[in-house]
Design a protein around this motif. Structure first.
Motif, short mmCIF file in Angstrom:
data_model
loop_
_atom_site.label_atom_id
_atom_site.label_comp_id
_atom_site.label_asym_id
_atom_site.label_seq_id
_atom_site.Cartn_x
_atom_site.Cartn_y
_atom_site.Cartn_z
N THR A 157 -38.88 -19.48 -72.39
CA THR A 157 -39.79 -20.37 -73.11
C THR A 157 -39.51 -21.83 -72.76
O THR A 157 -40.44 -22.63 -72.55
CB THR A 157 -39.65 -20.17 -74.63
N VAL A 158 -38.23 -22.19 -72.69
CA VAL A 158 -37.89 -23.59 -72.39
C VAL A 158 -37.73 -23.82 -70.90
O VAL A 158 -37.57 -24.98 -70.48
CB VAL A 158 -36.60 -24.01 -73.14
N ASN A 159 -37.75 -22.76 -70.09
CA ASN A 159 -37.68 -22.89 -68.63
C ASN A 159 -38.81 -22.06 -68.01
O ASN A 159 -38.56 -21.04 -67.35
CB ASN A 159 -36.33 -22.42 -68.10
N PRO A 160 -40.06 -22.47 -68.22
CA PRO A 160 -41.20 -21.66 -67.77
C PRO A 160 -41.26 -21.44 -66.26
O PRO A 160 -41.87 -20.48 -65.80
CB PRO A 160 -42.40 -22.46 -68.26
N SER A 161 -40.59 -22.28 -65.48
CA SER A 161 -40.65 -22.13 -64.02
C SER A 161 -39.56 -21.19 -63.50
O SER A 161 -39.49 -20.91 -62.30
CB SER A 161 -40.51 -23.50 -63.35
#
Length: 225
Positions: A157-161
């Motif tokens: 969620t906090v690192n979508p990539s």
């Protein structure tokens, strides 16, 4: 791990061995007596023949000695005959009351009793321990899976990539030693199949040696986590 319960023993073999030992003692006693009697007869016969030879060849004046040796030899031969007869009688009366077939028959009964009274309860406890272990292991696996799901969801969620599968957060076993100390390994099962205390648990257990030399293990004091 509690002190191991005293297991039943096959007592008939002890009585069988006692009879065997008694037979050997009686046989040895009479054999020794016959051997000594035979040695005495041989010694007296040699002295008698030498005395007779001396009287005939050397014209020795030893008639009294010849008579004495003759009497002693006769007495020794009679004693030897008696010893041999006692040896025969002892052998006929020195019979065992417990035979090989008795031992084998009673051993079969002991086997059946041991199976029902010792092994059946032990196998039942082993089954319970197996079920408890599997339950605990699956519970750990469920909790690890739950954390992995939570961690992956939050991290993605906090690192979508982020394109990887594993995230840098995990719980459960942290080292190989951690795995071996808290779960059953192939090495543990191999040692158990040989009747040995698994090496992976020995740091958590204390060896206790009985007077008989048998060793069992009890948990060491303190935190084993």
């Amino acid at each position: 791990m509690a002190k191991a319960k005293q297991l039943p023993t096959f007592e008939l073999i002890n009585k069988y061995n006692e009879e065997t030992e008694k037979q050997h003692e009686v046989a040895a006693k009479h054999r020794e007596e016959v051997t000594h009697a035979q040695a005495l007869v041989q010694a007296l016969n040699f002295r008698y023949e030498e005395a007779v030879k001396d009287a005939v060849v050397n014209n020795a004046d030893n008639a009294q000695l010849v008579d004495e040796l003759s009497e002693q030899l006769t007495k020794a031969e009679r004693d030897l005959a008696n010893k041999k007869r006692m040896q025969q009688v002892a052998a006929s009366y020195n019979k065992r009351t417990i035979t090989r077939k008795d031992v084998e028959r009673e051993l079969k009964t002991f086997q059946n009793t041991y199976q029902s009274e010792v092994m059946k309860p032990a196998m039942k406890e082993l089954r319970k321990a197996k079920e408890a272990y599997i339950s605990a292991y699956l519970d750990c696996a469920r909790k690890v899976a739950h954390f992995d799901e939570q961690a992956r969801h939050a991290f993605i969620t906090v690192n979508p990539s982020y394109k990887g599968y594993n995230v840098p957060y995990s719980v459960g076993f942290t080292t190989r030693d951690d795995v071996s100390s808290k779960s059953l390994t192939d090495a543990d099962l191999r040692e158990l199949s040989r009747g040995l205390q698994p090496s992976s648990l020995k740091p958590l257990m204390r060896a206790v040696r009985e007077a008989s030399g048998r060793i069992y293990y009890v948990p060491v004091e303190g935190d084993n986590e």
